[in-house]
Motif scaffolding. Structure first.
Motif, mmCIF file in Angstrom:
data_model
loop_
_atom_site.group_PDB
_atom_site.id
_atom_site.type_symbol
_atom_site.label_atom_id
_atom_site.label_comp_id
_atom_site.label_asym_id
_atom_site.label_seq_id
_atom_site.Cartn_x
_atom_site.Cartn_y
_atom_site.Cartn_z
ATOM 1 N N ASN A 1 45.554 45.666 45.224
ATOM 2 C CA ASN A 1 46.600 44.384 44.668
ATOM 3 C C ASN A 1 44.937 43.216 45.121
ATOM 4 O OD1 ASN A 1 48.303 46.102 43.644
ATOM 5 N ND2 ASN A 1 49.713 44.472 44.401
ATOM 6 N N ASP B 1 43.649 32.127 46.258
ATOM 7 C CA ASP B 1 43.881 31.396 46.778
ATOM 8 C C ASP B 1 43.460 30.358 46.264
ATOM 9 O OD1 ASP B 1 45.749 33.450 48.441
ATOM 10 O OD2 ASP B 1 43.723 32.902 49.881
ATOM 11 N N GLU C 1 48.302 36.731 42.747
ATOM 12 C CA GLU C 1 48.761 38.838 42.974
ATOM 13 C C GLU C 1 48.296 39.190 41.447
ATOM 14 O OE1 GLU C 1 51.416 41.765 45.167
ATOM 15 O OE2 GLU C 1 51.967 39.958 44.477
ATOM 16 N N VAL D 1 49.425 30.951 45.192
ATOM 17 C CA VAL D 1 48.550 32.176 45.353
ATOM 18 C C VAL D 1 49.335 32.816 44.582
ATOM 19 C CG1 VAL D 1 49.014 34.571 46.419
ATOM 20 C CG2 VAL D 1 49.234 32.355 47.848
ATOM 21 N N TYR E 1 44.310 38.915 45.472
ATOM 22 C CA TYR E 1 44.718 37.484 45.736
ATOM 23 C C TYR E 1 44.055 36.723 46.122
ATOM 24 C CZ TYR E 1 49.120 40.928 47.736
ATOM 25 O OH TYR E 1 49.511 41.545 47.603
#
Length: 398
Positions: free
Chosen positions: A72, A76, A297, A295, A74
């Motif tokens: 995974n 930002d 994901e 965010v 992420y």
């Protein structure tokens, strides 16, 4: 003796001639074209994967992404730290004392003229310190009566003004006789006219996110410091409400329905999504929104590469490859590995860009199997990032 001959009609001759021309044409044209003419099927054959763009050049269009995600990942998107508030500021426009009396000869009045703002609130506070008789106090705004009372000694009247107009307004206090009397009066120890201005400072911002066809989860992350009712909205839909803040991080999930409605209608693999994030306080609230961000994901994405057969005119000069990139979800290196030569070329993630990425290739990268004056082989395109290319082309430099 005259011989009688049977004449063949001209239209029959014309038909025979046309049939003959069609037969000759069908014998001369390629079979596929003939098939189309006979059946009426005008569908073009599907294009092959490799389409020459110039004499002796090579071109291949991509239809999928290159690269992938092993765990995974992420992303930002910073919103920042800022204050939000909905505060009311009271300003006293008039503060005075006076006496008004009425007699059989008429009433007396006091008028306040002011420039109004329809978005603000206005209040009138009246303190009656002494009363002679039982006079009637009538209060009107712009000629429209909205209050009528019989004030008594020590009474306090507190009124909110209705429907204040933008621009000039007139507020009137009129004292008149009530019942049978020659004169009546009232003294006001305090007449206050107050304007209450609302100051709404909401935090609103647009966040542009690149997503893989909307796949994955989305969050609003922030630390609320303050007290009072605060709504967090995305595309004007409330996703979270709090009544008392603290300095701990709050992660709010954005519902899939909001993401789905924000996705553009397109067949692209990597999509730009614009989300409107808002922090909206209620009245009498002040908050500090610290370290806020959106965010994204992205879950695990299977790695994908492409092995492409190529045919290009053989030459001992240099070649030019163009690797055209539509989108970069996250940057990584691109590697082109050629067979049967076994040579490879890598574009670093820091230099990879959307649009044309031009590469100069020595001829021995393509050298290998030579058939009828052409180099043939394969090129494998792979990436340590996640990109959507448009095409790759190779042509020789003169």
């Amino acid at each position: 003796m005259v011989e009688a001959r049977e004449r063949i009609p001209a239209v029959v001759m014309l038909l025979l001639a046309l049939i003959g021309f069609v037969i000759i044409y069908l014998l001369m044209v390629p079979p596929q074209t003939a098939y189309n003419l006979i059946t009426g099927n005008t569908t073009s054959p599907a294009p092959s994967n490799t389409t020459p763009v110039a004499n002796g050049a090579f071109y291949y269009p991509f239809t999928s992404y290159i690269g992938g995600v092993s765990t995974n990942k992420y992303f930002d998107y910073q919103i920042g730290t800022f204050g939000v508030s909905y505060l009311q500021k009271n300003q006293t426009l008039v503060n005075k004392s006076l006496s008004l009396s009425a007699s059989i000869f008429g009433s007396s009045s006091y008028t306040i003229n002011f420039k109004g703002n329809s978005s603000d609130q206005y209040f009138l506070a009246v303190n009656a310190s002494s009363v002679s008789g039982s006079p009637r106090l009538t209060i009107s705004l712009n000629g429209n009566k909205f209050s009528s009372t019989l004030p008594s000694k020590g009474s306090v009247l507190y009124l909110a003004l209705p429907a204040v107009s933008n621009g000039e307004n007139s507020l009137s206090l009129v004292v008149s006789l009530n019942g049978f009397a020659f004169s009546q009066s009232v003294s006001f120890s305090k007449i206050q006219f107050i304007q209450s201005t609302s100051n709404l400072a909401a935090g609103n911002t647009k966040v542009n996110v690149l997503t893989l066809s909307g796949l994955g989860n989305y969050y609003v992350s922030y630390s609320p410091i303050g007290v009072g009712s605060l709504n967090v909205t995305v595309d004007n839909q409330v996703v979270s409400s709090i009544s008392s803040g603290n300095d701990t991080v709050d992660n709010v999930t954005i519902p899939e329905s909001i993401i789905s409605s924000a996705l553009p209608t397109t067949s692209s693999i990597i999509l730009p999504v614009t989300l409107n994030v808002g922090f909206v306080p209620s009245k009498g609230v002040h908050y500090e929104i610290a370290n806020s961000e959106l965010v994204y994901e992205l879950p695990q994405i299977a790695y994908s590469n492409a092995t492409i057969p190529f045919t290009i005119r053989a030459n001992t000069t240099q070649y030019q490859a163009v690797f055209y990139v539509n989108n970069i979800l996250y940057s990584g290196s691109i590697t082109l590995k050629f067979y049967p030569s076994g040579d490879s070329y890598t574009i670093s993630g820091s230099s990879l860009k959307t649009g044309e990425n031009v590469i100069l290739l020595p001829y021995d990268f393509l050298y290998g199997d030579e058939v009828s004056g052409n180099y043939t082989g394969t090129v494998t395109v792979s990436s340590s990032g996640l990109v959507v290319p448009s095409y790759i082309s190779i042509s020789q430099l003169n």
